[in-house]
Design a protein around this motif. Structure first.
Motif, PDB file in Angstrom:
ATOM      1  N   ASP A 297      28.506 105.971  -8.654  1.00  0.00           N
ATOM      2  CA  ASP A 297      29.489 105.470  -9.611  1.00  0.00           C
ATOM      3  C   ASP A 297      28.775 105.064 -10.891  1.00  0.00           C
ATOM      4  O   ASP A 297      27.680 104.473 -10.856  1.00  0.00           O
ATOM      5  N   VAL A 298      29.402 105.353 -12.025  1.00  0.00           N
ATOM      6  CA  VAL A 298      28.842 104.990 -13.326  1.00  0.00           C
ATOM      7  C   VAL A 298      29.953 104.421 -14.200  1.00  0.00           C
ATOM      8  O   VAL A 298      31.137 104.704 -13.990  1.00  0.00           O
ATOM      9  N   THR A 299      29.552 103.608 -15.165  1.00  0.00           N
ATOM     10  CA  THR A 299      30.452 103.202 -16.235  1.00  0.00           C
ATOM     11  C   THR A 299      29.914 103.782 -17.529  1.00  0.00           C
ATOM     12  O   THR A 299      28.772 103.503 -17.921  1.00  0.00           O
TER      13      THR A 299
ATOM     14  N   VAL B 285      37.137 103.126 -16.631  1.00  0.00           N
ATOM     15  CA  VAL B 285      36.106 102.104 -16.620  1.00  0.00           C
ATOM     16  C   VAL B 285      35.027 102.415 -15.592  1.00  0.00           C
ATOM     17  O   VAL B 285      33.919 101.874 -15.650  1.00  0.00           O
ATOM     18  N   ARG B 286      35.342 103.317 -14.666  1.00  0.00           N
ATOM     19  CA  ARG B 286      34.365 103.722 -13.654  1.00  0.00           C
ATOM     20  C   ARG B 286      34.602 105.191 -13.295  1.00  0.00           C
ATOM     21  O   ARG B 286      35.740 105.620 -13.109  1.00  0.00           O
ATOM     22  N   ASP B 287      33.508 105.950 -13.216  1.00  0.00           N
ATOM     23  CA  ASP B 287      33.579 107.355 -12.824  1.00  0.00           C
ATOM     24  C   ASP B 287      32.646 107.594 -11.641  1.00  0.00           C
ATOM     25  O   ASP B 287      31.581 106.959 -11.552  1.00  0.00           O
ATOM     26  N   THR B 288      33.016 108.503 -10.783  1.00  0.00           N
ATOM     27  CA  THR B 288      32.156 108.941  -9.685  1.00  0.00           C
ATOM     28  C   THR B 288      31.691 110.358  -9.991  1.00  0.00           C
ATOM     29  O   THR B 288      32.526 111.229 -10.278  1.00  0.00           O
ATOM     30  N   ILE B 289      30.396 110.581  -9.950  1.00  0.00           N
ATOM     31  CA  ILE B 289      29.854 111.883 -10.305  1.00  0.00           C
ATOM     32  C   ILE B 289      28.822 112.328  -9.279  1.00  0.00           C
ATOM     33  O   ILE B 289      28.042 111.511  -8.781  1.00  0.00           O
ATOM     34  N   THR B 290      28.828 113.606  -8.972  1.00  0.00           N
ATOM     35  CA  THR B 290      27.803 114.214  -8.116  1.00  0.00           C
ATOM     36  C   THR B 290      26.882 115.033  -9.001  1.00  0.00           C
ATOM     37  O   THR B 290      27.343 115.848  -9.809  1.00  0.00           O
ATOM     38  N   VAL B 291      25.581 114.795  -8.855  1.00  0.00           N
ATOM     39  CA  VAL B 291      24.585 115.438  -9.722  1.00  0.00           C
ATOM     40  C   VAL B 291      23.715 116.358  -8.879  1.00  0.00           C
ATOM     41  O   VAL B 291      23.179 115.951  -7.842  1.00  0.00           O
ATOM     42  N   GLU B 292      23.566 117.577  -9.349  1.00  0.00           N
ATOM     43  CA  GLU B 292      22.687 118.540  -8.699  1.00  0.00           C
ATOM     44  C   GLU B 292      21.632 118.982  -9.695  1.00  0.00           C
ATOM     45  O   GLU B 292      21.850 118.984 -10.902  1.00  0.00           O
TER      46      GLU B 292
ATOM     47  N   GLY C  65      35.806 106.463 -28.089  1.00  0.00           N
ATOM     48  CA  GLY C  65      36.343 105.129 -27.905  1.00  0.00           C
ATOM     49  C   GLY C  65      35.436 104.305 -27.032  1.00  0.00           C
ATOM     50  O   GLY C  65      34.343 104.744 -26.648  1.00  0.00           O
ATOM     51  N   LEU C  66      35.880 103.097 -26.704  1.00  0.00           N
ATOM     52  CA  LEU C  66      35.065 102.198 -25.881  1.00  0.00           C
ATOM     53  C   LEU C  66      34.732 102.836 -24.533  1.00  0.00           C
ATOM     54  O   LEU C  66      33.594 102.754 -24.059  1.00  0.00           O
ATOM     55  N   LEU C  67      35.712 103.457 -23.924  1.00  0.00           N
ATOM     56  CA  LEU C  67      35.533 104.128 -22.630  1.00  0.00           C
ATOM     57  C   LEU C  67      35.772 105.619 -22.833  1.00  0.00           C
ATOM     58  O   LEU C  67      36.900 106.103 -22.723  1.00  0.00           O
TER      59      LEU C  67
END
Length: 373
Positions: A199-201, A182-189, A175-177
């Motif tokens: 934060d990403v959309t 509409v916004r996600d917070t992610i930690t990347v290792e 879908g669109l999202l």
């Protein structure tokens, strides 16, 4: 052994170019077709010296067109993205730039006939079942290529081609999202960098994108294409982010895919709505893709996206969103539902195209002997 000659037209579509084929002139078998396209383009070879490719992802594209038997649809279009130095043929994503050349190709080859001084045809992109109405100028029943329309990323001016997308939400994703937010917070290792959180959309309105603020990865968002392509540390972090967030988007392992595209955003600098730097997905784009611009514009009108507080937006349900990129800007016309501003009801844009060459591309007969063999 003689070579196999395959009719094609070499066309510029927007800021991309590549050969266009009738579907009936190519092998029906997908595996053989892909081998033919690789041979025609000269891949894998970073210079594509033994084929038509231009040694860049934007000039390693192919269009395949056929008349449609579906009610209300005039033409069907399959886009293929090749890479100069890889043996891959990806028909999963869309390409709004090559889409601009579909109707001119169909008119040039007699697949359809002009319908007056301007001609509108409905085109179904088979990659994602995305439909659009494309209008070209056809005075005297022939395609007009000369005109006053200008698009950044292509020199000079040309006749305008209008593309009105009918339903682009969830072109590849669910879908669109695709994450449901509409916004996600992610930690990347990962290896070679310290863990980071941002934060990403995640959004797909014609092209799956992951949008994030340039400042959140320690950049301004105004760096040149050359600077970003040389920024190995940033590219390593962006790829780690891409691989991680794609799982949350329901896309699975995208290590061998050209999507999602990764887009850095910053406040506009040249009077537009937002500034962008796009990776497609590992090379920084000299401009921005058509459907990527539509998707960025859509994120700009959604309350709560990472674009909020960054984008400079006009008032009203109908908005012209000017997406700045390294070589200029790309304007998208968006309409939202007055009763639900989170629902984008219309996305339209302006492109140009030009026929560059007509003839036959030659491929080794050992790969394919042709339909008449």
């Amino acid at each position: 052994m003689p070579q196999t000659a395959i009719p094609c037209l070499l066309m510029r579509g927007g800021t991309s170019k590549g050969p266009f084929f009738r579907a009936s002139d190519l092998p029906a078998d997908t595996a053989t077709r892909d081998k033919v396209l690789l041979a025609a383009m000269g891949s894998p070879d970073k210079r594509q010296i033994d084929g038509l490719g231009g040694a860049h992802p934007l000039t390693s594209k192919v269009g395949i067109v056929s008349p449609s038997a579906r009610p209300g649809v005039d033409l069907e279009f399959l886009f293929a993205q090749l890479q100069p130095d890889k043996d891959t043929v990806d028909t999963t994503p869309n390409c709004g730039n090559m889409l601009a050349a579909v109707v001119p190709f169909a008119l040039e080859t007699g697949m359809v006939k002009a319908r007056g001084p301007t001609s509108t045809f409905r085109v179904l992109t088979l990659n994602t079942d995305m439909a659009c109405d494309i209008t070209v100028q056809t005075p005297g029943g022939v395609v007009e290529y000369e005109g006053d329309a200008r698009i950044d990323g292509a020199p000079g001016s040309s006749a305008p081609i209008t593309i009105n997308f009918l339903d682009t939400a969830g072109s590849v994703c669910s879908g669109l999202l695709p994450t449901g937010r509409v916004r996600d917070t992610i930690t990347v290792e990962g290896v070679g960098f310290e863990p980071f959180t941002l934060d990403v959309t995640c959004i797909d309105n014609g092209m799956p994108l992951v949008i994030f603020k340039a400042e959140d990865v320690g950049r301004t968002g105004y760096e040149s294409v050359a600077e970003l392509n040389a920024d190995t540390e940033l590219k390593t972090r962006i790829e780690a982010l891409r691989l991680a967030i794609s799982l949350k988007m329901g896309l699975g392992d995208v290590s061998a895919k050209n999507y999602p595209k990764m887009t850095l955003i910053a406040p506009p600098r040249a009077g537009g709505s937002i500034s962008t730097r796009s990776f497609i997905p590992h090379v920084c784009h000299d401009a921005i893709g058509v459907l990527a611009a539509v998707t960025v514009g859509t994120a700009c009108v959604l309350e709560g996206s990472v674009c909020e507080g960054i984008a400079v937006m006009p008032e009203g349900a109908h908005k012209k969103v000017s997406v700045e990129h390294p070589t200029g800007e790309f304007s998208v016309s968006l309409a939202t539902d007055p009763n639900n501003p989170q629902n984008v009801t219309e996305a339209a844009l302006l492109r140009t195209a030009r026929l560059l060459m007509r003839g036959e591309v030659m491929v080794p007969a050992s790969i394919w002997k042709g339909n008449k063999a």
